[in-house]
Design an enzyme around this catalytic site. Structure first.
Site, mmCIF file in Angstrom:
data_model
loop_
_atom_site.group_PDB
_atom_site.id
_atom_site.type_symbol
_atom_site.label_atom_id
_atom_site.label_comp_id
_atom_site.label_asym_id
_atom_site.label_seq_id
_atom_site.Cartn_x
_atom_site.Cartn_y
_atom_site.Cartn_z
ATOM 1 N N LYS A 237 55.671 68.304 62.347
ATOM 2 C CA LYS A 237 55.630 69.993 62.257
ATOM 3 C C LYS A 237 56.749 70.291 61.599
ATOM 4 O O LYS A 237 57.118 71.574 61.539
ATOM 5 C CB LYS A 237 55.691 70.432 63.743
ATOM 6 C CG LYS A 237 54.492 69.626 64.558
ATOM 7 C CD LYS A 237 54.670 70.247 65.951
ATOM 8 C CE LYS A 237 53.891 69.593 66.869
ATOM 9 N NZ LYS A 237 54.516 69.652 68.373
ATOM 10 N N ARG B 74 65.500 53.356 62.306
ATOM 11 C CA ARG B 74 64.893 52.824 60.893
ATOM 12 C C ARG B 74 64.544 53.977 59.972
ATOM 13 O O ARG B 74 63.808 54.787 60.694
ATOM 14 C CB ARG B 74 63.760 51.957 60.802
ATOM 15 C CG ARG B 74 63.066 51.550 59.410
ATOM 16 C CD ARG B 74 62.241 50.445 59.412
ATOM 17 N NE ARG B 74 62.882 49.092 59.706
ATOM 18 C CZ ARG B 74 62.352 47.985 59.458
ATOM 19 N NH1 ARG B 74 60.882 48.076 59.001
ATOM 20 N NH2 ARG B 74 62.841 47.074 59.443
ATOM 21 N N ARG C 241 58.592 43.187 63.059
ATOM 22 C CA ARG C 241 59.735 42.286 63.629
ATOM 23 C C ARG C 241 60.533 43.115 64.167
ATOM 24 O O ARG C 241 61.219 42.851 65.467
ATOM 25 C CB ARG C 241 60.149 41.280 62.445
ATOM 26 C CG ARG C 241 59.267 40.181 62.263
ATOM 27 C CD ARG C 241 59.400 39.933 60.627
ATOM 28 N NE ARG C 241 58.672 40.775 59.796
ATOM 29 C CZ ARG C 241 57.308 40.690 59.417
ATOM 30 N NH1 ARG C 241 56.928 39.457 59.575
ATOM 31 N NH2 ARG C 241 56.930 41.661 59.149
ATOM 32 N N THR C 242 61.301 43.859 63.587
ATOM 33 C CA THR C 242 62.457 44.670 63.992
ATOM 34 C C THR C 242 62.272 45.635 65.101
ATOM 35 O O THR C 242 62.975 45.330 66.353
ATOM 36 C CB THR C 242 63.179 45.463 62.796
ATOM 37 O OG1 THR C 242 63.421 44.603 61.685
ATOM 38 C CG2 THR C 242 64.354 46.204 63.101
ATOM 39 N N HIS D 63 70.336 46.228 56.239
ATOM 40 C CA HIS D 63 69.668 46.003 57.653
ATOM 41 C C HIS D 63 70.289 44.986 58.298
ATOM 42 O O HIS D 63 70.163 43.645 58.071
ATOM 43 C CB HIS D 63 68.287 45.404 56.805
ATOM 44 C CG HIS D 63 67.095 45.100 57.929
ATOM 45 N ND1 HIS D 63 67.529 45.348 59.333
ATOM 46 C CD2 HIS D 63 65.968 44.863 57.862
ATOM 47 C CE1 HIS D 63 66.174 44.974 59.692
ATOM 48 N NE2 HIS D 63 65.613 44.783 59.065
HETATM 49 N N1 CP Z 1 62.226 41.974 58.357
HETATM 50 C C1 CP Z 1 61.817 43.102 58.713
HETATM 51 O O1 CP Z 1 62.714 44.032 59.007
HETATM 52 O O2 CP Z 1 60.471 43.358 59.239
HETATM 53 P P1 CP Z 1 59.803 44.451 59.748
HETATM 54 O O3 CP Z 1 59.672 45.391 58.698
HETATM 55 O O4 CP Z 1 58.409 43.988 60.147
HETATM 56 O O5 CP Z 1 60.425 44.968 61.052
#
Ligand code: CP
Length: 312
Positions: free
Chosen positions: A86, A108, A58-59, A136
């Site tokens: 590496k 992320r 999603r993100t 998040h």
């Molecule tokens: N909600 C969310 O962060 O989903 P993803 O891990 O698929 O990005």
């Protein structure tokens, strides 16, 4: 409209005014996404680099969709196919990518604090797309946009967050965002899945699902994060599902117009029953759509896109 901050690292440090600015801008971005041709030139010539050290559907896709809709150039970096394999460090990775003229890093990482760390080594804007168990923020904002869309407000609502709070950056961003905008937040789960610092958080705590969601306006169910857990935080998935899985019987305790939310990905039959995930109160797919609008809004606000370009 502009944001008062250069980076989006978390909602704990974001003002109510900035959050409302993002939500209002996201509402305008939804109009662009409803057009037959979903493309505006506002961020033409800007470069967005998505830097993902953990998996995402999603993100990552919604950031890329958001950037492309605004005509920015998008480059995707995956740790699994990069020189990280590496032994290259996070700092050297960011210095290298910065040298290629990124305007925004979307990062992320499995370590709490990674987004803030990255912001020290680049002149680009940094958006936290999930750092360890910390925050998040874009998930928190899209959840608030979804709630506001249905309820017309955030202030005065009661929101239950159910499940694996300890390991959840989504829970933390929701707690800070919702409480700053005037909602009451309840955390619901077994003692072993609630963080040690829970008593310092602006929340009420419940260890019984039905009690915790009673009369709530929103029930936000979290994924059991098996990949982050040491063994033995609860006896079995079956027992967890029986005590804390959201099913249609338990849901009757909430308000009759309750919203059921889940950040995804879902473990159907564990934290949420399939008929609830797909049922009349579920807004899970709207959350995903709103994720694109929120991320468009943030890119636009950080990079100073022109209003004319959004309008045409
Ligand atoms: N909600 C969310 O962060 O989903 P993803 O891990 O698929 O990005």
């Amino acid at each position: 409209m502009t944001l008062s901050q250069k980076h989006v690292l978390g909602l704990q440090d974001m003002s109510a005014q900035d959050m409302l600015c993002v939500l209002d801008q996201a509402q305008e971005m939804k109009e662009i996404l409803s057009r037959p041709i979903k493309k505006v030139p506002t961020l033409r010539g800007k470069s967005v680099v998505t830097v993902f050290f953990e998996n995402s559907t999603r993100t990552r896709i919604s950031f890329e969709t958001a950037a492309k809709t605004l005509s920015a150039d998008v480059t995707g970096f995956s740790a699994s196919t990069s020189s990280v394999q590496k032994g290259e460090s996070l700092k050297d990775t960011i210095l290298t990518l910065s040298a290629m003229a990124a305007d925004v890093f979307v990062i992320r990482h499995q370590a709490s604090g990674a987004a803030e760390f990255v912001s020290r080594y680049t002149d680009a804007h940094v958006i936290n797309a999930g750092d360890g168990q910390h925050e998040h923020p874009t998930q928190g904002l899209l959840d608030m946009l979804t709630i506001r869309q249905h309820k017309g407000r955030i202030e005065g609502l009661t929101v239950a967050i159910v499940g694996d709070i300890t390991h959840s950056r989504v829970a933390r961003s929701n707690i800070w965002g919702l409480t700053r905008l005037g909602a009451k937040v309840r955390l619901v789960g077994p003692e072993t899945l609630l963080p040690a610092e829970v008593r310092q958080l602006p929340v009420e705590v419940f260890h019984d699902l039905r009690e915790g969601i009673r009369d709530c306006d929103v029930v936000n169910v979290l994924r059991i994060q098996l990949e982050r857990q040491e063994a033995g935080l609860f006896p079995s998935l079956r027992e967890y599902a029986q005590r804390f899985g959201l099913n249609s019987n338990a849901l009757r305790e909430a308000r009759p117009d309750v919203l059921v939310m889940h950040p995804g990905p879902m473990n159907r039959g564990v934290e949420i029953a399939a008929d609830v995930a797909d049922g009349e109160f579920s807004v899970v797919e709207e959350q995903v759509s709103n994720g694109v609008a929120v991320r468009m809004a943030l890119l636009y606000l950080l990079l100073g896109g022109s209003d004319d370009a959004v309008a045409h």
